[in-house]
Design a protein around this motif. Structure first.
Motif, mmCIF file in Angstrom:
data_model
loop_
_atom_site.group_PDB
_atom_site.id
_atom_site.type_symbol
_atom_site.label_atom_id
_atom_site.label_comp_id
_atom_site.label_asym_id
_atom_site.label_seq_id
_atom_site.Cartn_x
_atom_site.Cartn_y
_atom_site.Cartn_z
ATOM 1 N N TRP A 183 0.813 -1.209 0.000
ATOM 2 C CA TRP A 183 0.000 0.000 0.000
ATOM 3 C C TRP A 183 0.848 1.261 0.000
ATOM 4 O O TRP A 183 0.426 2.323 -0.476
ATOM 5 N N LYS B 168 1.624 2.439 -3.687
ATOM 6 C CA LYS B 168 0.558 2.896 -4.561
ATOM 7 C C LYS B 168 0.713 4.389 -4.840
ATOM 8 O O LYS B 168 1.289 5.120 -4.032
ATOM 9 N N PRO B 169 0.234 4.852 -6.004
ATOM 10 C CA PRO B 169 0.442 6.255 -6.399
ATOM 11 C C PRO B 169 0.034 7.283 -5.342
ATOM 12 O O PRO B 169 0.780 8.230 -5.065
ATOM 13 N N LYS B 170 -1.150 7.097 -4.736
ATOM 14 C CA LYS B 170 -1.603 8.074 -3.743
ATOM 15 C C LYS B 170 -0.711 8.065 -2.510
ATOM 16 O O LYS B 170 -0.393 9.124 -1.949
ATOM 17 N N ALA B 171 -0.299 6.873 -2.089
ATOM 18 C CA ALA B 171 0.575 6.778 -0.918
ATOM 19 C C ALA B 171 1.942 7.389 -1.217
ATOM 20 O O ALA B 171 2.504 8.115 -0.397
ATOM 21 N N ALA C 47 2.615 9.697 -3.369
ATOM 22 C CA ALA C 47 2.445 11.156 -3.436
ATOM 23 C C ALA C 47 2.372 11.749 -2.032
ATOM 24 O O ALA C 47 2.935 12.816 -1.772
ATOM 25 N N ALA C 48 1.679 11.058 -1.132
ATOM 26 C CA ALA C 48 1.565 11.538 0.243
ATOM 27 C C ALA C 48 2.920 11.543 0.937
ATOM 28 O O ALA C 48 3.265 12.492 1.650
ATOM 29 N N TRP D 220 4.968 14.388 -0.440
ATOM 30 C CA TRP D 220 4.490 15.650 0.160
ATOM 31 C C TRP D 220 5.023 15.794 1.579
ATOM 32 O O TRP D 220 5.459 16.871 2.002
ATOM 33 N N ASP E 118 -6.381 19.929 3.919
ATOM 34 C CA ASP E 118 -5.527 19.180 3.011
ATOM 35 C C ASP E 118 -5.222 19.986 1.759
ATOM 36 O O ASP E 118 -4.078 20.063 1.300
ATOM 37 N N GLN F 210 -1.466 21.410 0.626
ATOM 38 C CA GLN F 210 -0.849 21.026 -0.639
ATOM 39 C C GLN F 210 -0.575 22.248 -1.508
ATOM 40 O O GLN F 210 0.441 22.310 -2.196
#
Length: 228
Positions: free
Chosen positions: A87, A90-93, A95-96, A99, A188, A192
């Motif tokens: 997990w 994964k792309p979202k993770a 990216a997080a 960040w 959020d 960002q």
């Protein structure tokens, strides 16, 4: 509806609510699917509409659970990094985590405290802090500040909204959750946006400095450093 409201009022007064809240706040510090905000805001709303559970118990339990959970996330990041599990890749993770790394590099204290209000963001920040060896002696006090302010904010927001729904505690809880979700999305988005603006400003400064020292080629990209 009256039966449901009576059931909710009865459960809000149950003693098992307090240890459940504490456990959920700990787990949510390193396991994203657990909705600690939802439960805390709901309990705050019920406190405002029915008088129970008691906020003098809810707030410290939620704060302590959040502090413990955030520090567990730090330890996980310290031990396994931010790419060990599927997990995390994964792309979202990813990216997080990216960040979080940028935020910690630029202003660690602010990002650690603010990330407490962003469900996925806090896990990414805290694990990244552990993985990058952000000083524990600085990290722990920041999680204490973040945990306390988050617990007070979330529960009081729920209580404020719930106070308008004395006769309909279920409706008050639903409205409180919706408000909390919208505010979380807003925080959020702002974070960002600020990170993006700071990154752009940093790039502009780097290019300007390189131009002034003659290290930028015709294309605008930094060129080879001239020999002194």
């Amino acid at each position: 509806m009256d039966v449901i409201n009576e059931f909710i009022i009865g459960q809000a007064a149950a003693l098992w609510v307090y240890p459940l809240l504490f456990f959920v706040c700990i787990l949510d510090g390193f396991f994203p699917p657990v909705p600690s905000e939802t439960i805390l805001v709901t309990l705050g709303s019920l406190s405002g509409s029915t008088g129970k559970p008691y906020l003098w118990a809810v707030i410290p339990l939620a704060a302590l659970g959040a502090i413990v959970g955030d520090n567990i996330a730090y330890t996980i990041g310290q031990k396994v990094g931010t790419e060990r599990f599927a997990w995390m890749r994964k792309p979202k993770a990813r990216a997080a985590f990216a960040w979080a790394r940028r935020g910690l590099d630029k202003r660690g204290a602010a990002i650690i405290i603010t990330a407490r209000y962003i469900p996925i963001g806090r896990i990414a920040v805290n694990m990244t802090a552990g993985a990058t060896r952000y000083p524990r002696k600085k990290f722990v006090p920041l999680t204490i500040i973040g945990g306390i302010t988050w617990a007070v904010y979330s529960s009081m927001m729920g209580r404020l909204v719930g106070g308008f729904f004395h006769e309909q505690p279920l409706l008050g809880a639903v409205v409180s959750i919706c408000v909390a979700v919208l505010l979380g999305i807003g925080v959020d988005h702002v974070m960002q946006r600020l990170q993006s603006d700071k990154a752009d400003a940093s790039d502009d400064v780097s290019i300007r400095d390189a131009t002034e020292t003659g290290d930028v080629g015709d294309s605008g990209e930094p060129g080879p450093t001239r020999a002194l």
